[in-house]
Design a protein around this motif. Sequence first.
Motif, PDB file in Angstrom:
ATOM      1  N   LEU A 120       0.833  -1.196   0.000  1.00  0.00           N
ATOM      2  CA  LEU A 120       0.000   0.000   0.000  1.00  0.00           C
ATOM      3  C   LEU A 120       0.868   1.246   0.000  1.00  0.00           C
ATOM      4  CD1 LEU A 120      -2.575  -1.145   2.692  1.00  0.00           C
ATOM      5  CD2 LEU A 120      -2.822  -1.250   0.210  1.00  0.00           C
ATOM      6  N   GLY A 121       0.256   2.340  -0.417  1.00  0.00           N
ATOM      7  CA  GLY A 121       0.942   3.623  -0.410  1.00  0.00           C
ATOM      8  C   GLY A 121       0.909   4.249  -1.781  1.00  0.00           C
ATOM      9  N   PRO A 122       1.134   5.559  -1.839  1.00  0.00           N
ATOM     10  CA  PRO A 122       1.052   6.261  -3.122  1.00  0.00           C
ATOM     11  C   PRO A 122       2.184   5.915  -4.095  1.00  0.00           C
ATOM     12  CG  PRO A 122       1.680   7.775  -1.361  1.00  0.00           C
ATOM     13  CD  PRO A 122       1.341   6.470  -0.716  1.00  0.00           C
ATOM     14  N   ALA A 123       3.368   5.611  -3.581  1.00  0.00           N
ATOM     15  CA  ALA A 123       4.509   5.289  -4.459  1.00  0.00           C
ATOM     16  C   ALA A 123       5.466   4.365  -3.725  1.00  0.00           C
ATOM     17  CB  ALA A 123       5.221   6.569  -4.892  1.00  0.00           C
ATOM     18  N   PRO A 124       5.057   3.102  -3.510  1.00  0.00           N
ATOM     19  CA  PRO A 124       5.913   2.185  -2.742  1.00  0.00           C
ATOM     20  C   PRO A 124       7.254   1.935  -3.426  1.00  0.00           C
ATOM     21  CG  PRO A 124       3.745   1.215  -3.184  1.00  0.00           C
ATOM     22  CD  PRO A 124       3.836   2.476  -3.972  1.00  0.00           C
ATOM     23  N   THR A 125       8.303   1.894  -2.623  1.00  0.00           N
ATOM     24  CA  THR A 125       9.640   1.581  -3.145  1.00  0.00           C
ATOM     25  C   THR A 125      10.270   0.506  -2.268  1.00  0.00           C
ATOM     26  OG1 THR A 125      10.693   3.329  -1.864  1.00  0.00           O
ATOM     27  CG2 THR A 125      10.006   3.891  -4.100  1.00  0.00           C
ATOM     28  N   PRO A 126      11.077  -0.379  -2.870  1.00  0.00           N
ATOM     29  CA  PRO A 126      11.699  -1.464  -2.103  1.00  0.00           C
ATOM     30  C   PRO A 126      12.944  -0.995  -1.354  1.00  0.00           C
ATOM     31  CG  PRO A 126      12.382  -1.605  -4.381  1.00  0.00           C
ATOM     32  CD  PRO A 126      11.396  -0.468  -4.298  1.00  0.00           C
ATOM     33  N   ALA A 152      30.228 -15.853 -13.973  1.00  0.00           N
ATOM     34  CA  ALA A 152      30.613 -15.489 -12.608  1.00  0.00           C
ATOM     35  C   ALA A 152      31.414 -14.199 -12.698  1.00  0.00           C
ATOM     36  CB  ALA A 152      31.456 -16.597 -11.977  1.00  0.00           C
ATOM     37  N   CYS A 153      31.007 -13.221 -11.923  1.00  0.00           N
ATOM     38  CA  CYS A 153      31.684 -11.920 -11.907  1.00  0.00           C
ATOM     39  C   CYS A 153      32.072 -11.590 -10.478  1.00  0.00           C
ATOM     40  CB  CYS A 153      30.764 -10.825 -12.421  1.00  0.00           C
ATOM     41  SG  CYS A 153      30.180 -11.092 -14.087  1.00  0.00           S
ATOM     42  N   VAL A 154      33.227 -10.968 -10.323  1.00  0.00           N
ATOM     43  CA  VAL A 154      33.650 -10.514  -9.003  1.00  0.00           C
ATOM     44  C   VAL A 154      33.697  -8.997  -9.001  1.00  0.00           C
ATOM     45  CG1 VAL A 154      35.501 -10.506  -7.287  1.00  0.00           C
ATOM     46  CG2 VAL A 154      34.932 -12.615  -8.496  1.00  0.00           C
ATOM     47  N   LEU A 155      33.023  -8.406  -8.029  1.00  0.00           N
ATOM     48  CA  LEU A 155      33.048  -6.971  -7.811  1.00  0.00           C
ATOM     49  C   LEU A 155      33.853  -6.717  -6.539  1.00  0.00           C
ATOM     50  CD1 LEU A 155      29.246  -6.127  -8.242  1.00  0.00           C
ATOM     51  CD2 LEU A 155      30.979  -6.413 -10.012  1.00  0.00           C
ATOM     52  N   ILE A 156      34.784  -5.790  -6.589  1.00  0.00           N
ATOM     53  CA  ILE A 156      35.509  -5.392  -5.375  1.00  0.00           C
ATOM     54  C   ILE A 156      34.995  -4.020  -4.984  1.00  0.00           C
ATOM     55  CG2 ILE A 156      37.740  -4.818  -4.354  1.00  0.00           C
ATOM     56  CD1 ILE A 156      38.977  -6.982  -5.984  1.00  0.00           C
ATOM     57  N   LEU A 157      34.364  -3.957  -3.818  1.00  0.00           N
ATOM     58  CA  LEU A 157      33.765  -2.716  -3.359  1.00  0.00           C
ATOM     59  C   LEU A 157      34.812  -1.633  -3.146  1.00  0.00           C
ATOM     60  CD1 LEU A 157      31.481  -4.793  -2.909  1.00  0.00           C
ATOM     61  CD2 LEU A 157      30.753  -3.358  -1.025  1.00  0.00           C
ATOM     62  N   GLN A 158      34.466  -0.436  -3.575  1.00  0.00           N
ATOM     63  CA  GLN A 158      35.327   0.727  -3.438  1.00  0.00           C
ATOM     64  C   GLN A 158      34.640   1.825  -2.637  1.00  0.00           C
ATOM     65  OE1 GLN A 158      38.737   0.895  -5.116  1.00  0.00           O
ATOM     66  NE2 GLN A 158      38.073  -1.133  -4.468  1.00  0.00           N
ATOM     67  N   SER A 159      33.572   1.455  -1.930  1.00  0.00           N
ATOM     68  CA  SER A 159      32.817   2.423  -1.128  1.00  0.00           C
ATOM     69  C   SER A 159      32.120   1.702   0.009  1.00  0.00           C
ATOM     70  CB  SER A 159      31.766   3.136  -1.988  1.00  0.00           C
ATOM     71  OG  SER A 159      30.681   2.266  -2.277  1.00  0.00           O
ATOM     72  N   SER A 160      31.534   2.498   0.868  1.00  0.00           N
ATOM     73  CA  SER A 160      30.627   1.934   1.859  1.00  0.00           C
ATOM     74  C   SER A 160      29.366   1.477   1.124  1.00  0.00           C
ATOM     75  CB  SER A 160      30.286   2.994   2.915  1.00  0.00           C
ATOM     76  OG  SER A 160      29.791   4.165   2.286  1.00  0.00           O
ATOM     77  N   VAL A 161      28.502   0.758   1.823  1.00  0.00           N
ATOM     78  CA  VAL A 161      27.231   0.312   1.248  1.00  0.00           C
ATOM     79  C   VAL A 161      26.130   1.170   1.854  1.00  0.00           C
ATOM     80  CG1 VAL A 161      25.615  -1.615   0.994  1.00  0.00           C
ATOM     81  CG2 VAL A 161      28.085  -2.036   0.949  1.00  0.00           C
ATOM     82  N   VAL A 162      25.383   1.858   0.992  1.00  0.00           N
ATOM     83  CA  VAL A 162      24.258   2.668   1.447  1.00  0.00           C
ATOM     84  C   VAL A 162      23.049   1.753   1.556  1.00  0.00           C
ATOM     85  CG1 VAL A 162      22.757   4.625   0.914  1.00  0.00           C
ATOM     86  CG2 VAL A 162      25.192   4.715   0.305  1.00  0.00           C
ATOM     87  N   ARG A 163      22.412   1.758   2.713  1.00  0.00           N
ATOM     88  CA  ARG A 163      21.215   0.939   2.944  1.00  0.00           C
ATOM     89  C   ARG A 163      19.996   1.857   3.009  1.00  0.00           C
ATOM     90  NH1 ARG A 163      25.506  -1.680   4.943  1.00  0.00           N
ATOM     91  NH2 ARG A 163      25.481  -3.945   4.977  1.00  0.00           N
ATOM     92  N   ILE A 164      19.048   1.600   2.121  1.00  0.00           N
ATOM     93  CA  ILE A 164      17.829   2.409   2.062  1.00  0.00           C
ATOM     94  C   ILE A 164      16.647   1.488   2.362  1.00  0.00           C
ATOM     95  CG2 ILE A 164      16.340   3.818   0.593  1.00  0.00           C
ATOM     96  CD1 ILE A 164      18.901   4.586  -0.966  1.00  0.00           C
ATOM     97  N   ALA A 165      15.835   1.874   3.315  1.00  0.00           N
ATOM     98  CA  ALA A 165      14.686   1.068   3.731  1.00  0.00           C
ATOM     99  C   ALA A 165      13.529   1.221   2.742  1.00  0.00           C
ATOM    100  CB  ALA A 165      14.223   1.488   5.123  1.00  0.00           C
ATOM    101  N   ALA A 166      12.693   0.196   2.669  1.00  0.00           N
ATOM    102  CA  ALA A 166      11.479   0.251   1.852  1.00  0.00           C
ATOM    103  C   ALA A 166      10.551   1.319   2.414  1.00  0.00           C
ATOM    104  CB  ALA A 166      10.788  -1.111   1.862  1.00  0.00           C
ATOM    105  N   THR A 167       9.807   1.985   1.516  1.00  0.00           N
ATOM    106  CA  THR A 167       8.864   3.016   1.970  1.00  0.00           C
ATOM    107  C   THR A 167       7.555   2.885   1.214  1.00  0.00           C
ATOM    108  OG1 THR A 167       9.408   4.725   0.330  1.00  0.00           O
ATOM    109  CG2 THR A 167      10.811   4.613   2.277  1.00  0.00           C
ATOM    110  N   THR A 168       6.514   3.482   1.784  1.00  0.00           N
ATOM    111  CA  THR A 168       5.209   3.536   1.124  1.00  0.00           C
ATOM    112  C   THR A 168       5.126   4.699   0.154  1.00  0.00           C
ATOM    113  OG1 THR A 168       4.291   4.905   2.875  1.00  0.00           O
ATOM    114  CG2 THR A 168       4.024   2.508   3.109  1.00  0.00           C
ATOM    115  N   GLY A 169       6.085   5.604   0.232  1.00  0.00           N
ATOM    116  CA  GLY A 169       6.074   6.778  -0.627  1.00  0.00           C
ATOM    117  C   GLY A 169       5.215   7.899  -0.087  1.00  0.00           C
ATOM    118  N   ALA A 170       4.719   7.722   1.122  1.00  0.00           N
ATOM    119  CA  ALA A 170       3.844   8.755   1.726  1.00  0.00           C
ATOM    120  C   ALA A 170       4.656   9.891   2.310  1.00  0.00           C
ATOM    121  CB  ALA A 170       2.981   8.137   2.810  1.00  0.00           C
TER     122      ALA A 170
END
Length: 170
Positions: A120-126, A152-170
């Motif tokens: 539910l919500g006007p613009a839900p995002t994961p 198979a691909c290997v990625l080596i991270l060059q940054s921190s990982v930004v974590r964004i929570a799911a939202t309803t868009g409200a």
Amino acid sequence: MSLLTTTGSKLYIGSARPGWQAGPVEAGAFAADVWTAINNAENLGRVGGEWGTEDVTKMPAGDPGGPVYEAHVKVTRKATSMQLILGLNAADPGQIALQAAFDSLHPFAFRIDFADAPALGPAPTPSKRLFIALVTSTDDVLDSSNRVVGTACVLILQSSVVRIAATTGA
């Protein structure tokens, strides 16, 4: 909050980051990216961070009377790696972009969208994970005769990982 699963998750590649110096990053750094889906992901591996440590144990003078425990301090953030397994599709725009990132000397932006957008919500995002990584290897996976050819691909991270929570868009 319920458990988060990888079923239905999607992986994307963004733009190159020429001149990028490994370090922390915030969500705003990805605002201008145009994302291309990398399809047929079978395994998204692990994404996160790890600290390098230094042993700073001091041996006590004389008989310690028991075991001496190692003491460590955090010193640097390690460049952790993430291994992706994809079902090979040479016509997939995302896999083509991933190969181009491998051929490039520059790190690229990456995004993972989990399949947890609210119903539910006007613009839900994961929920999302955003990071910058170098593509350091790509290999064809030819495991068995009754399986699709994979990559198979290997990625080596060059940054921190930004974590964004799911939202309803409200």
